[in-house]
Design an enzyme around this catalytic site. Structure first.
Site, PDB file in Angstrom:
ATOM      1  N   PRO A   1       0.810  -1.220   0.000  1.00 23.98           N
ATOM      2  CA  PRO A   1       0.000   0.000   0.000  1.00 23.98           C
ATOM      3  C   PRO A   1       0.847   1.277   0.000  1.00 23.98           C
ATOM      4  CG  PRO A   1      -0.421  -1.316   1.988  1.00 23.98           C
ATOM      5  CD  PRO A   1       0.640  -2.018   1.219  1.00 23.98           C
TER       6      PRO A   1
ATOM      7  N   GLU B   1      16.822  -0.642  25.316  1.00 22.68           N
ATOM      8  CA  GLU B   1      17.221   0.030  24.068  1.00 22.68           C
ATOM      9  C   GLU B   1      18.741  -0.009  23.893  1.00 22.68           C
ATOM     10  OE1 GLU B   1      14.981   0.576  21.967  1.00 22.68           O
ATOM     11  OE2 GLU B   1      13.323   0.392  23.370  1.00 22.68           O
TER      12      GLU B   1
ATOM     13  N   HIS C   1      19.668  -3.276  22.325  1.00 22.89           N
ATOM     14  CA  HIS C   1      19.484  -3.285  20.860  1.00 22.89           C
ATOM     15  C   HIS C   1      20.649  -2.577  20.164  1.00 22.89           C
ATOM     16  CE1 HIS C   1      15.503  -4.927  20.658  1.00 22.89           C
ATOM     17  NE2 HIS C   1      14.923  -3.946  21.316  1.00 22.89           N
TER      18      HIS C   1
HETATM   19  P1  ATP Z   1      -3.088   1.643  -1.990  1.00 25.46           P
HETATM   20  O1  ATP Z   1      -2.536   0.339  -2.452  1.00 25.46           O
HETATM   21  O2  ATP Z   1      -3.198   1.707  -0.496  1.00 25.46           O
HETATM   22  O3  ATP Z   1      -4.321   2.076  -2.695  1.00 25.46           O
HETATM   23  P2  ATP Z   1      -1.419   3.254  -3.698  1.00 25.46           P
HETATM   24  O4  ATP Z   1      -0.274   2.415  -4.092  1.00 25.46           O
HETATM   25  O5  ATP Z   1      -2.525   3.417  -4.669  1.00 25.46           O
HETATM   26  O6  ATP Z   1      -1.974   2.765  -2.285  1.00 25.46           O
HETATM   27  P3  ATP Z   1      -1.249   6.092  -3.836  1.00 25.46           P
HETATM   28  O7  ATP Z   1      -2.647   6.373  -3.380  1.00 25.46           O
HETATM   29  O8  ATP Z   1      -0.971   6.221  -5.275  1.00 25.46           O
HETATM   30  O9  ATP Z   1      -0.821   4.659  -3.289  1.00 25.46           O
HETATM   31  O10 ATP Z   1      -0.208   6.993  -3.052  1.00 25.46           O
HETATM   32  C1  ATP Z   1      -0.548   7.682  -1.863  1.00 25.46           C
HETATM   33  C2  ATP Z   1       0.202   8.986  -1.829  1.00 25.46           C
HETATM   34  O11 ATP Z   1       1.603   8.746  -1.634  1.00 25.46           O
HETATM   35  C3  ATP Z   1       0.121   9.758  -3.124  1.00 25.46           C
HETATM   36  O12 ATP Z   1      -1.000  10.582  -3.161  1.00 25.46           O
HETATM   37  C4  ATP Z   1       1.400  10.564  -3.103  1.00 25.46           C
HETATM   38  O13 ATP Z   1       1.224  11.720  -2.337  1.00 25.46           O
HETATM   39  C5  ATP Z   1       2.382   9.672  -2.367  1.00 25.46           C
HETATM   40  N1  ATP Z   1       3.234   8.909  -3.292  1.00 25.46           N
HETATM   41  C6  ATP Z   1       3.340   7.564  -3.363  1.00 25.46           C
HETATM   42  N2  ATP Z   1       4.240   7.199  -4.285  1.00 25.46           N
HETATM   43  C7  ATP Z   1       4.712   8.329  -4.832  1.00 25.46           C
HETATM   44  C8  ATP Z   1       5.666   8.609  -5.859  1.00 25.46           C
HETATM   45  N3  ATP Z   1       6.316   7.641  -6.501  1.00 25.46           N
HETATM   46  N4  ATP Z   1       5.906   9.906  -6.167  1.00 25.46           N
HETATM   47  C9  ATP Z   1       5.269  10.899  -5.519  1.00 25.46           C
HETATM   48  N5  ATP Z   1       4.360  10.700  -4.553  1.00 25.46           N
HETATM   49  C10 ATP Z   1       4.083   9.442  -4.191  1.00 25.46           C
END
Ligand code: ATP
Length: 506
Positions: free
Chosen positions: A127, A345, A348
């Site tokens: 995610p 800590e 670790h």
């Molecule tokens: P999920 O699987 O939970 O739906 P996802 O992979 O679709 O997540 P996104 O919703 O595309 O993730 O990304 C969430 C936010 O993270 C984006 O709105 C952006 O702000 C930031 N983000 C993630 N990856 C990038 C990237 N490669 N470049 C710039 N911003 C990013």
């Protein structure tokens, strides 16, 4: 239903207006208040007409529960549309997608060659890694409509409702072609069908398959699916002609993290002491969404402190806030507990340093989130391969806290709960997936009961016990150093990596 009511109100209003106009033109004297009433009716009719046209424009096509985002089409204001510039890193994915984008933009060129548009692209990975962002960038780059739907929104109790929603999404896309249809969490509707069939879910999936087969190059539509669980998807979805292009989007490496941070700080005033590459090194293993959140948290902290620029201090606090949790204010940690946490800590940090795991960035015994204390590590490089020794060392470092507690206090606490979970997970992977145990180059189904289960359990225990013994031996050999680190930590509550080095080299 709403459309019908508005339609009949509109008809009544027009009819009333017509009859009033006729009555007024026949006898102006008898109809003294006529102009006022007619004026009101004109306004009402106009309002009803505008509302009716708005409903008809398709805003109601897809149910309200379904979020649909549309990007502006070519020629309109595209300032808000996402392009590849907004997606940092992921160069190989962008390169692969450039063909799809070219297809959407120059469909005739491909048609002449008899080539068919790639119908489905499937993004999979953890995610927050930018799958949704990348899908909307395809729409932005190709100047097409972006139709967003989440798989869970098609999951309905009543048979046929999910399927009709799928139809609506595709109708909408065809109406607005060229379009990119993005179905997030596609596993919610596309998981493997089995014997205990759920007819609503099956109908929804079947409808999706039918729609995917139904459109052709003339429709100029590309479907992008996203899932965190590609292994759960029905093979029918993945076969050629449907989602046949699979692209893994994983957590960013150090270079990509730096680029993502640059994207998310480009409109923020940064202080001179902010070093984006050092922040990237401190955030090993986090997703793009975490990085976006760190940049935003840092900005909020700077506002809270009435600063005109975001400094390194805010970024450090934001990293801890996002990765570990809120710093707890006014906690009354008992003196004895604080001492136990300091030794835990320190254990670790000491083991990590001696076994040369990732460099320590910071050690703290200030409670944050659910942690009473923590060690933050940084890394200069991303590693994709790990040797068996490195995995053993990781387990030892995780067990360092408990071992220190046992040696110093002759008592163990609940503070090692998370560490034990992680250490056991690594040991389990070594035995069941990586062939890195005394059971040889074999893989085992760890979660299933069977005749190999006791043997696997014994092997996991052996790895943990052996690592724990090694950890305790190291601590006993370096007890003075442990003492020094723990007492410094107890008094200062937080030590930086440099301070730790100074103590160790003294
Ligand atoms: P999920 O699987 O939970 O739906 P996802 O992979 O679709 O997540 P996104 O919703 O595309 O993730 O990304 C969430 C936010 O993270 C984006 O709105 C952006 O702000 C930031 N983000 C993630 N990856 C990038 C990237 N490669 N470049 C710039 N911003 C990013």
């Amino acid at each position: 239903m709403r459309k019908k009511i508005i339609f009949w109100c509109l008809i009544c209003s027009v009819a009333m207006m017509a009859s009033m106009l006729t009555a007024y033109s026949h006898s102006k004297e008898d109809f003294a208040g006529g102009p006022g009433l007619i004026g009101m009716l004109v306004i009402t009719t106009a309002a009803l007409l505008i509302y009716y046209l708005k409903l008809d424009s398709g805003a109601e096509l897809v149910p309200a529960a379904m979020k649909i985002k549309e990007q502006k089409k070519k020629g309109e204001d595209t300032t808000k549309s996402v392009t590849f510039k907004d997606v940092a890193g992921l160069d190989e994915v962008k390169e692969e997608l450039s063909e799809v984008i070219d297809f959407i933009k120059n469909v005739e060129k491909y048609k002449k060659m008899g080539a068919k548009i790639p119908k489905g692209v499937l993004f999979h990975g953890p995610p927050g890694t930018g799958k949704t962002l990348m899908a909307s960038a395809i729409a932005g780059e190709s100047n097409s409509h972006f139709v967003y739907a989440s798989g869970s929104e098609f999951v309905e109790k009543y048979v046929g409702v999910g399927a009709s929603r799928i139809r609506e999404v595709f109708e909408k896309a065809k109406k607005n072609s060229p379009a990119v249809v993005f179905i997030d969490e596609i596993d919610a509707i596309g998981s493997i069908r089995n014997a205990d069939n759920n007819s609503e879910k099956d109908q929804t999936l079947n409808q999706l398959l039918v729609e995917m087969d139904g459109f052709n190059t003339n429709d100029n539509i590309v479907i992008v699916g996203a899932t965190n669980r590609i292994d759960m998807l029905d093979p029918a979805l993945l076969r050629p002609g449907r989602f046949d292009r699979h692209m893994f989007i994983g957590n960013p490496n150090v270079r990509a993290r730096e680029e993502i941070l640059k994207v998310h700080t480009r409109n923020k005033p940064l202080g001179e002491d902010v070093d984006i590459s050092s922040i990237a090194r401190k955030t090993h293993g986090v997703s793009g969404a975490h990085l976006a959140s760190i940049a935003n948290e840092a900005a909020i902290l700077a506002v809270r402190k009435n600063k005109t620029k975001i400094t390194n201090e805010e970024f450090c606090q934001a990293i801890e806030r996002v990765l570990i949790g809120l710093q707890l204010k006014n906690t009354s940690v008992m003196e004895k507990e604080k001492r136990v946490v300091a030794y835990h800590e320190a254990g670790h940090a000491l083991i990590g340093r001696i076994l040369k795991n990732s460099p320590v960035e910071k050690i703290s015994i200030v409670p944050r989130g659910q942690a009473m204390g923590y060690v933050l590590n940084s890394t200069d490089e991303d590693r994709y391969l790990h040797t068996r020794d490195e995995l053993y060392n990781k387990i030892c470092t995780l067990l360092g806290g408990r071992a220190a507690e046992e040696i110093v206090f002759r008592e163990i606490t609940t503070g090692a709960k998370d560490d034990l979970g992680k250490a056991n997970e690594i040991a389990q992977q070594m035995v069941c997936e990586l062939g890195m145990s005394d059971l040889g180059n074999r893989v085992y189904k760890c979660h299933q009961n069977g005749e190999t289960k006791p043997m696997v359990e014994r092997e996991i225990k052996r790895i943990i016990d052996m690592s724990y013994k090694k950890t305790k031996d190291i601590i006993l050999d370096n007890s003075e150093l442990l003492e020094k680190i723990a007492s410094e930590l107890f008094h200062k509550e937080t030590l930086t990596g440099k301070e730790l080095e100074a103590i160790c080299n003294f």
